[in-house]
Design a protein around this motif. Structure first.
Motif, PDB file in Angstrom:
ATOM      1  N   LYS A 141       0.656  -1.210   0.060  1.00 46.53           N
ATOM      2  CA  LYS A 141       0.099  -0.216  -0.059  1.00 46.53           C
ATOM      3  C   LYS A 141       0.883   1.032  -0.275  1.00 46.53           C
ATOM      4  CE  LYS A 141      -4.182  -1.831   2.082  1.00 46.53           C
ATOM      5  NZ  LYS A 141      -4.979  -1.679   3.109  1.00 46.53           N
ATOM      6  N   VAL A 142       1.637   1.410   0.780  1.00 44.00           N
ATOM      7  CA  VAL A 142       2.965   2.576   0.873  1.00 44.00           C
ATOM      8  C   VAL A 142       3.740   2.401  -0.178  1.00 44.00           C
ATOM      9  CG1 VAL A 142       4.799   3.959   1.840  1.00 44.00           C
ATOM     10  CG2 VAL A 142       2.572   2.694   3.548  1.00 44.00           C
ATOM     11  N   ASN A 143       4.307   1.447  -0.424  1.00 45.43           N
ATOM     12  CA  ASN A 143       5.399   1.787  -1.115  1.00 45.43           C
ATOM     13  C   ASN A 143       4.508   1.657  -2.966  1.00 45.43           C
ATOM     14  OD1 ASN A 143       7.072   1.490   0.173  1.00 45.43           O
ATOM     15  ND2 ASN A 143       7.943  -0.304  -0.174  1.00 45.43           N
ATOM     16  N   ALA A 144       3.336   1.182  -3.047  1.00 42.21           N
ATOM     17  CA  ALA A 144       3.225   1.163  -4.929  1.00 42.21           C
ATOM     18  C   ALA A 144       2.276   2.570  -4.707  1.00 42.21           C
ATOM     19  CB  ALA A 144       2.604  -0.494  -5.209  1.00 42.21           C
ATOM     20  N   LEU A 145       0.757   1.312  -3.773  1.00 44.52           N
ATOM     21  CA  LEU A 145      -0.057   2.416  -3.848  1.00 44.52           C
ATOM     22  C   LEU A 145       0.051   3.947  -4.198  1.00 44.52           C
ATOM     23  CD1 LEU A 145      -3.663   2.390  -4.081  1.00 44.52           C
ATOM     24  CD2 LEU A 145      -3.811   1.955  -2.064  1.00 44.52           C
ATOM     25  N   GLY A 146       0.893   3.828  -2.922  1.00 43.17           N
ATOM     26  CA  GLY A 146       1.504   5.496  -2.771  1.00 43.17           C
ATOM     27  C   GLY A 146       1.942   5.947  -3.968  1.00 43.17           C
ATOM     28  N   THR A 147       2.881   5.796  -4.871  1.00 39.00           N
ATOM     29  CA  THR A 147       3.456   6.309  -5.383  1.00 39.00           C
ATOM     30  C   THR A 147       2.534   6.246  -7.120  1.00 39.00           C
ATOM     31  OG1 THR A 147       5.151   4.639  -5.428  1.00 39.00           O
ATOM     32  CG2 THR A 147       4.953   6.061  -7.949  1.00 39.00           C
ATOM     33  N   ILE A 148       1.370   5.870  -6.679  1.00 43.10           N
ATOM     34  CA  ILE A 148      -0.347   6.047  -8.131  1.00 43.10           C
ATOM     35  C   ILE A 148      -0.716   7.004  -7.156  1.00 43.10           C
ATOM     36  CG2 ILE A 148      -2.032   5.276  -8.261  1.00 43.10           C
ATOM     37  CD1 ILE A 148      -1.600   2.521  -8.377  1.00 43.10           C
ATOM     38  N   ASN A 149      -0.697   7.791  -6.316  1.00 42.86           N
ATOM     39  CA  ASN A 149      -1.719   8.566  -4.832  1.00 42.86           C
ATOM     40  C   ASN A 149      -0.658   9.715  -6.130  1.00 42.86           C
ATOM     41  OD1 ASN A 149      -3.643   6.858  -4.287  1.00 42.86           O
ATOM     42  ND2 ASN A 149      -2.477   6.780  -2.374  1.00 42.86           N
ATOM     43  N   VAL A 150       0.633   9.595  -5.619  1.00 40.78           N
ATOM     44  CA  VAL A 150       1.318  10.844  -5.031  1.00 40.78           C
ATOM     45  C   VAL A 150       1.748  11.928  -6.902  1.00 40.78           C
ATOM     46  CG1 VAL A 150       3.959  11.473  -4.931  1.00 40.78           C
ATOM     47  CG2 VAL A 150       2.836  10.541  -3.343  1.00 40.78           C
ATOM     48  N   ASN A 151       1.887  10.155  -7.588  1.00 32.95           N
ATOM     49  CA  ASN A 151       1.776  10.933  -9.486  1.00 32.95           C
ATOM     50  C   ASN A 151       0.450  11.146  -9.614  1.00 32.95           C
ATOM     51  OD1 ASN A 151       4.614   9.894  -8.806  1.00 32.95           O
ATOM     52  ND2 ASN A 151       4.519   9.057 -10.442  1.00 32.95           N
ATOM     53  N   GLU A 152      -0.451  10.529  -9.483  1.00 33.35           N
ATOM     54  CA  GLU A 152      -1.953  10.793  -9.849  1.00 33.35           C
ATOM     55  C   GLU A 152      -2.353  12.987  -9.365  1.00 33.35           C
ATOM     56  OE1 GLU A 152      -4.289   9.752 -12.441  1.00 33.35           O
ATOM     57  OE2 GLU A 152      -2.418   9.281 -12.738  1.00 33.35           O
ATOM     58  N   SER A 153      -2.116  13.105  -7.965  1.00 30.66           N
ATOM     59  CA  SER A 153      -2.487  13.914  -7.467  1.00 30.66           C
ATOM     60  C   SER A 153      -1.343  14.837  -7.607  1.00 30.66           C
ATOM     61  CB  SER A 153      -2.241  13.882  -5.703  1.00 30.66           C
ATOM     62  OG  SER A 153      -3.329  12.798  -4.993  1.00 30.66           O
ATOM     63  N   PHE A 154      -0.772  14.952  -7.579  1.00 31.75           N
ATOM     64  CA  PHE A 154       0.267  15.799  -8.347  1.00 31.75           C
ATOM     65  C   PHE A 154       0.450  16.316  -9.838  1.00 31.75           C
ATOM     66  CE2 PHE A 154       1.893  15.287  -3.870  1.00 31.75           C
ATOM     67  CZ  PHE A 154       2.120  16.790  -3.588  1.00 31.75           C
ATOM     68  N   TYR A 155      -0.276  15.499 -10.519  1.00 30.83           N
ATOM     69  CA  TYR A 155      -0.408  15.731 -11.535  1.00 30.83           C
ATOM     70  C   TYR A 155      -0.991  16.669 -12.254  1.00 30.83           C
ATOM     71  CZ  TYR A 155      -1.800  14.862 -16.825  1.00 30.83           C
ATOM     72  OH  TYR A 155      -2.762  15.506 -17.927  1.00 30.83           O
ATOM     73  N   GLU A 156      -2.141  17.017 -10.765  1.00 32.95           N
ATOM     74  CA  GLU A 156      -3.406  18.146 -11.571  1.00 32.95           C
ATOM     75  C   GLU A 156      -3.176  19.506 -10.255  1.00 32.95           C
ATOM     76  OE1 GLU A 156      -6.622  17.135 -12.777  1.00 32.95           O
ATOM     77  OE2 GLU A 156      -5.279  14.951 -12.319  1.00 32.95           O
ATOM     78  N   VAL A 157      -1.760  19.915 -10.099  1.00 37.09           N
ATOM     79  CA  VAL A 157      -1.325  20.713  -9.826  1.00 37.09           C
ATOM     80  C   VAL A 157       0.079  21.137 -10.955  1.00 37.09           C
ATOM     81  CG1 VAL A 157      -2.298  20.612  -7.999  1.00 37.09           C
ATOM     82  CG2 VAL A 157       0.256  20.172  -7.621  1.00 37.09           C
ATOM     83  N   MET A 158       1.285  20.013 -10.872  1.00 33.75           N
ATOM     84  CA  MET A 158       2.051  20.575 -11.776  1.00 33.75           C
ATOM     85  C   MET A 158       2.201  21.393 -13.184  1.00 33.75           C
ATOM     86  SD  MET A 158       4.205  17.654  -9.780  1.00 33.75           S
ATOM     87  CE  MET A 158       6.309  18.322 -11.131  1.00 33.75           C
ATOM     88  N   GLU A 159       2.689  21.859 -13.389  1.00 33.82           N
ATOM     89  CA  GLU A 159       3.606  22.904 -14.370  1.00 33.82           C
ATOM     90  C   GLU A 159       3.818  22.439 -15.517  1.00 33.82           C
ATOM     91  OE1 GLU A 159       2.404  26.598 -13.300  1.00 33.82           O
ATOM     92  OE2 GLU A 159       0.862  26.571 -12.324  1.00 33.82           O
ATOM     93  N   GLU A 160       4.180  23.011 -16.574  1.00 32.64           N
ATOM     94  CA  GLU A 160       4.974  22.766 -17.701  1.00 32.64           C
ATOM     95  C   GLU A 160       6.526  23.509 -17.136  1.00 32.64           C
ATOM     96  OE1 GLU A 160       6.565  24.018 -22.197  1.00 32.64           O
ATOM     97  OE2 GLU A 160       4.768  24.959 -21.252  1.00 32.64           O
ATOM     98  N   GLY A 161       7.418  21.949 -17.219  1.00 34.35           N
ATOM     99  CA  GLY A 161       8.779  22.779 -16.608  1.00 34.35           C
ATOM    100  C   GLY A 161       9.313  22.284 -15.295  1.00 34.35           C
ATOM    101  N   SER A 162       8.471  20.973 -14.844  1.00 34.34           N
ATOM    102  CA  SER A 162       8.231  20.533 -13.594  1.00 34.34           C
ATOM    103  C   SER A 162       9.064  19.310 -13.696  1.00 34.34           C
ATOM    104  CB  SER A 162       7.386  20.466 -12.301  1.00 34.34           C
ATOM    105  OG  SER A 162       6.052  20.388 -13.578  1.00 34.34           O
TER     106      SER A 162
END
Length: 273
Positions: free
Chosen positions: A99-120
């Motif tokens: 849950k922490v290693n695999a699901l955590g990575t999914i959650n971090v990538n998916e959540s931050f995809y929504e708020v990050m911008e070009e060049g990050s």
């Protein structure tokens, strides 16, 4: 807008070492599970003159990570996310580690995809265990369910883990979860690239960190086979992470970087100990 770097697992080890480097030019948000651990790290960063903030977050909880991403975005422009949080085989049972290693990575990538911008850039931290885990253990064909149905994905991962004796399940879950991190980062490169965001994974070997101390026996065995006969220093891989998030690496995405002192290159097989 202020420039912000978010570092999960930023309370110690590689995460904290990375915060000290990225904090030279950015505001830093360190993320961890416990406030006490974060307070000590926060004191260290502020003593160095770094503008830092500490936030608690359970990365296995998608709603908690969504909230984290929203707070980070409110602080400024997110230039980098370093996802260093994770659990070793000594820190929990197989399901918790998955849950922490695999699901955590999914959650971090998916959540931050929504708020990050070009060049990050996002850097997902894996492990050399991803390379040392024998192929027959890895349910590679089942990774695709992470893109389809998270519940099904987790069930299929744990079905593989539970084929093994109880005493081995934490180690098996760790190897699978870290191999998955590499796969997931590669798969995310095209999606994130459409927004001008890079995604990289880095696989550390044996380093002088609190997690490395928990794995002392395994670490000593790896060192016997490594080309460089010492533990890595957290600052060494932090420099690599910082470079990968910088403009100097602006053409680098969709790949994993193994930094293990030459252990994997030796052909070392943990099953033959």
């Amino acid at each position: 807008m202020r420039k912000v770097c978010v570092i999960t697992g930023g309370g110690s080890g590689i995460g904290l070492a990375t915060a000290k480097i990225l904090g030279e030019k950015n505001d830093v948000i360190i993320v961890g599970r416990t406030a006490k651990k974060l307070e000590s790290a926060l004191d260290q960063l502020r003593t160095l003159g770094i503008s830092a903030e500490a936030l608690e977050c359970d990365i296995s909880d998608r709603s908690a990570v969504d909230h984290l991403a929203a707070i980070a975005r409110s602080r400024g422009t997110i230039t980098a996310v370093v996802h260093a949080a994770g659990m070793s085989p000594h820190m929990g049972d197989g399901e918790t580690i998955m849950k922490v290693n695999a699901l955590g990575t999914i959650n971090v990538n998916e959540s931050f995809y929504e708020v990050m911008e070009e060049g990050s850039c996002i850097v997902d931290i894996s492990s050399m265990s991803a390379y040392l885990t024998p192929g027959f253990i890895l349910p590679k064909r089942k990774y695709k369910y992470s893109r389809i149905n998270i519940e099904v994905f987790m069930k299929k991962m744990m079905s593989r883990v539970n084929l093994f004796p109880q005493s081995l399940r934490s180690s098996v879950a760790y190897g699978i979860s870290k191999h998955f991190v590499i796969w997931y980062a590669k798969m995310d490169a095209a999606k994130f690239g459409q927004k001008g965001i890079r995604v990289i994974s880095i696989s550390p070997g044996s380093f002088e960190t609190p997690m490395g101390e928990l794995e002392k026996d395994e670490v000593n065995e790896c060192l016997k086979h490594s080309a460089i006969k010492r533990l890595g220093r957290a600052e060494e891989i932090a420099d690599l992470i910082a470079y990968c998030t910088s403009d100097k690496a602006s053409y680098l995405t969709g790949t994993d970087i193994l930094c293990d002192g030459g252990c994997v290159a030796s052909g070392y097989n943990p099953l033959k100990r």
